[in-house]
Design a protein around this motif. Sequence first.
Motif, mmCIF file in Angstrom:
data_model
loop_
_atom_site.group_PDB
_atom_site.id
_atom_site.type_symbol
_atom_site.label_atom_id
_atom_site.label_comp_id
_atom_site.label_asym_id
_atom_site.label_seq_id
_atom_site.Cartn_x
_atom_site.Cartn_y
_atom_site.Cartn_z
ATOM 1 N N VAL A 11 0.853 -1.185 0.000
ATOM 2 C CA VAL A 11 0.000 0.000 0.000
ATOM 3 C C VAL A 11 0.890 1.236 0.000
ATOM 4 O O VAL A 11 1.805 1.347 0.812
ATOM 5 C CB VAL A 11 -0.918 0.011 1.245
ATOM 6 C CG1 VAL A 11 -1.743 1.274 1.304
ATOM 7 C CG2 VAL A 11 -1.801 -1.217 1.255
ATOM 8 N N ALA A 12 0.618 2.153 -0.902
ATOM 9 C CA ALA A 12 1.450 3.343 -1.044
ATOM 10 C C ALA A 12 1.052 4.476 -0.104
ATOM 11 O O ALA A 12 1.674 5.522 -0.105
ATOM 12 C CB ALA A 12 1.429 3.826 -2.494
ATOM 13 N N GLU A 13 0.006 4.290 0.684
ATOM 14 C CA GLU A 13 -0.466 5.354 1.566
ATOM 15 C C GLU A 13 0.371 5.392 2.845
ATOM 16 O O GLU A 13 0.394 4.437 3.609
ATOM 17 C CB GLU A 13 -1.931 5.131 1.925
ATOM 18 C CG GLU A 13 -2.858 5.186 0.735
ATOM 19 C CD GLU A 13 -4.283 4.860 1.127
ATOM 20 O OE1 GLU A 13 -4.831 5.564 1.981
ATOM 21 O OE2 GLU A 13 -4.808 3.890 0.572
ATOM 22 N N SER A 14 1.045 6.509 3.073
ATOM 23 C CA SER A 14 1.918 6.626 4.240
ATOM 24 C C SER A 14 1.146 6.807 5.541
ATOM 25 O O SER A 14 1.732 6.710 6.622
ATOM 26 C CB SER A 14 2.901 7.780 4.045
ATOM 27 O OG SER A 14 2.203 9.012 3.964
ATOM 28 N N LYS A 15 -0.166 7.024 5.479
ATOM 29 C CA LYS A 15 -0.924 7.242 6.711
ATOM 30 C C LYS A 15 -0.841 6.034 7.637
ATOM 31 O O LYS A 15 -0.842 6.185 8.862
ATOM 32 C CB LYS A 15 -2.379 7.601 6.423
ATOM 33 C CG LYS A 15 -3.238 6.464 5.891
ATOM 34 C CD LYS A 15 -4.658 6.929 5.660
ATOM 35 C CE LYS A 15 -5.512 5.819 5.083
ATOM 36 N NZ LYS A 15 -6.867 6.292 4.837
ATOM 37 N N TYR A 16 -0.737 4.823 7.097
ATOM 38 C CA TYR A 16 -0.639 3.636 7.941
ATOM 39 C C TYR A 16 0.716 3.585 8.647
ATOM 40 O O TYR A 16 0.800 3.208 9.818
ATOM 41 C CB TYR A 16 -0.891 2.367 7.125
ATOM 42 C CG TYR A 16 -2.278 2.352 6.536
ATOM 43 C CD1 TYR A 16 -3.395 2.149 7.351
ATOM 44 C CD2 TYR A 16 -2.489 2.578 5.183
ATOM 45 C CE1 TYR A 16 -4.680 2.166 6.825
ATOM 46 C CE2 TYR A 16 -3.766 2.585 4.648
ATOM 47 C CZ TYR A 16 -4.857 2.383 5.471
ATOM 48 O OH TYR A 16 -6.125 2.395 4.942
ATOM 49 N N ILE A 17 1.761 3.967 7.941
ATOM 50 C CA ILE A 17 3.092 4.040 8.555
ATOM 51 C C ILE A 17 3.085 5.091 9.658
ATOM 52 O O ILE A 17 3.598 4.855 10.759
ATOM 53 C CB ILE A 17 4.166 4.340 7.493
ATOM 54 C CG1 ILE A 17 4.271 3.171 6.513
ATOM 55 C CG2 ILE A 17 5.514 4.637 8.162
ATOM 56 C CD1 ILE A 17 5.148 3.440 5.306
ATOM 57 N N ASP A 18 2.486 6.243 9.391
ATOM 58 C CA ASP A 18 2.391 7.297 10.406
ATOM 59 C C ASP A 18 1.618 6.812 11.626
ATOM 60 O O ASP A 18 2.002 7.099 12.766
ATOM 61 C CB ASP A 18 1.725 8.549 9.825
ATOM 62 C CG ASP A 18 2.571 9.227 8.762
ATOM 63 O OD1 ASP A 18 3.799 8.993 8.712
ATOM 64 O OD2 ASP A 18 1.991 9.990 7.946
ATOM 65 N N MET A 19 0.543 6.066 11.400
ATOM 66 C CA MET A 19 -0.230 5.536 12.517
ATOM 67 C C MET A 19 0.616 4.581 13.354
ATOM 68 O O MET A 19 0.559 4.609 14.593
ATOM 69 C CB MET A 19 -1.494 4.841 12.009
ATOM 70 C CG MET A 19 -2.515 5.815 11.423
ATOM 71 S SD MET A 19 -3.861 4.998 10.533
ATOM 72 C CE MET A 19 -4.917 4.525 11.897
ATOM 73 N N GLY A 20 1.409 3.755 12.709
ATOM 74 C CA GLY A 20 2.282 2.826 13.432
ATOM 75 C C GLY A 20 3.342 3.562 14.238
ATOM 76 O O GLY A 20 3.584 3.239 15.411
#
Length: 187
Positions: free
Chosen positions: A47-56
């Motif tokens: 997934v190219a959406e960085s929002k999940y990385i930011d959430m982690g």
Amino acid sequence: MKQLFLWGMIAMFLISCNNEKPAAENADESTTTTTTTAATRMPAEIVAESKYIDMGKNAIAALSGGDIDGWMKDYADNAVYAWNNGDSIVGKPAITAYWKKRRTEVIDSITFHDAIFLPVRVNQPQSIEAPGVWLMSWYRVNAKYKSGNSMSQWIHTDMHFDANDKIDRVIMYLDRSVIRSAESGKK
């Protein structure tokens, strides 16, 4: 060694997702494109959406800082928190109570280092995993316990997001014997 293991896991993941099928030979070009696209949809994709990385990243920062309410803000009410040994906690209130107790009564401090996050969308489950977005993460955890002992180990965590981008499933892979030993004060 850690990097070699991680790259090996990523390579195996990407290879296992390559299930392309050849297009029908006698179909016209527009049908072939549509058929090929539907038939070659990968079972999973990055997934190219960085929002999940930011959430982690935000989650482990909150946990490290003792902010359990901040850590739990992205959890769904019906979340399940499971460990690799089969133990689990069900429901946001129960997960919150568990971690508040651990951070105030058991763990003096906890830090996360060398974090790696990989958001993946599961299109076609291969076994028991749910379809949708999963955030796979790896990090070194250093914890100091009220017993005076410390623990350090690599932990792998998988988080599944529901349709509202709330975490509804967490699976944590770790060595609980190392933690129990540090908690109890026995080596």
